[in-house]
Design a protein around this motif. Structure first.
Motif, PDB file in Angstrom:
ATOM      1  N   VAL A   1       0.048   9.008  -4.256  1.00 33.14           N
ATOM      2  CA  VAL A   1      -0.547   8.385  -3.017  1.00 33.14           C
ATOM      3  C   VAL A   1       0.773   8.806  -1.825  1.00 33.14           C
ATOM      4  O   VAL A   1       1.899   8.329  -2.528  1.00 33.14           O
ATOM      5  CB  VAL A   1      -0.661   7.629  -2.870  1.00 33.14           C
TER       6      VAL A   1
ATOM      7  N   ARG B   1       0.262   4.371   1.407  1.00 33.33           N
ATOM      8  CA  ARG B   1       0.003   4.969   1.550  1.00 33.33           C
ATOM      9  C   ARG B   1       0.761   4.148   3.308  1.00 33.33           C
ATOM     10  O   ARG B   1       1.190   5.992   3.772  1.00 33.33           O
ATOM     11  CB  ARG B   1      -1.081   5.225   2.541  1.00 33.33           C
TER      12      ARG B   1
ATOM     13  N   LEU C   1      -7.287   2.750   2.426  1.00 33.16           N
ATOM     14  CA  LEU C   1      -6.817   3.707   1.407  1.00 33.16           C
ATOM     15  C   LEU C   1      -7.809   3.040   0.186  1.00 33.16           C
ATOM     16  O   LEU C   1      -7.450   1.842  -0.305  1.00 33.16           O
ATOM     17  CB  LEU C   1      -4.772   3.565   0.773  1.00 33.16           C
TER      18      LEU C   1
ATOM     19  N   CYS D   1       1.060  -0.995  -0.404  1.00 34.14           N
ATOM     20  CA  CYS D   1      -0.150  -0.082  -0.661  1.00 34.14           C
ATOM     21  C   CYS D   1       0.672   1.215  -0.083  1.00 34.14           C
ATOM     22  O   CYS D   1       2.239   1.340   1.041  1.00 34.14           O
ATOM     23  CB  CYS D   1      -0.546  -0.014   1.502  1.00 34.14           C
TER      24      CYS D   1
ATOM     25  N   ARG E   1      -9.265  -2.298  -0.644  1.00 31.88           N
ATOM     26  CA  ARG E   1      -9.243  -1.103   0.211  1.00 31.88           C
ATOM     27  C   ARG E   1      -7.427  -1.679   0.716  1.00 31.88           C
ATOM     28  O   ARG E   1      -7.821  -2.677   1.214  1.00 31.88           O
ATOM     29  CB  ARG E   1     -10.138  -1.231   0.893  1.00 31.88           C
TER      30      ARG E   1
END
Length: 134
Positions: free
Chosen positions: A118, A18, A48, A16, A42
């Protein structure tokens, strides 16, 4: 160099972008072709949404093109200049390289594309104990 918090970590591990805590893909092996494009909807840690809008990863095709060209040039240089093969064999080396590495190129291009948009957030997904203000 490959520590959590760097874009390179997220790009190379497929985590991910983030929080860097979870893989974006259902199966980490890009050579399981049935799962090549299958992603979680997600992140279970930070929430996210990976497909931020419909057809979000169409932009990754441009990145994929660039990666493919770079690998084709590298394969040609290695085959023709360093190994000294004939021109036709160098082109065969390019085709074999691109076919064999295509799943990796697809995954890397998606990882690079989402990392354009991101940023890493070290506090993403952390549960604050009793304090809701930041």
């Amino acid at each position: 160099m490959l520590k959590k918090g760097s874009k390179l970590y997220s790009i190379l591990t497929g985590s991910c972008p983030r929080c860097h805590n979870e893989s974006m893909y259902l199966n980490n092996n890009p050579y399981r072709l049935g799962y090549l494009f299958k992603m979680h909807e997600r992140c279970s840690h930070c929430g996210l949404k990976y497909k931020m809008e419909p057809s979000f990863f169409y932009g990754a095709m441009y990145v994929s093109y660039g990666l493919g060209v770079a690998l084709a040039i590298a394969a040609f240089v290695i085959a023709f200049l360093f190994a000294g093969t004939e021109l036709i064999n160098s082109f065969i080396a390019i085709i074999v390289t691109l076919v064999v590495l295509m799943p990796v190129i697809i995954r890397l291009s998606r990882n690079i594309w989402i990392n354009f948009f991101v940023k890493y957030d070290a506090g993403a997904g952390e549960v604050t104990s009793g304090n809701t203000s930041r």
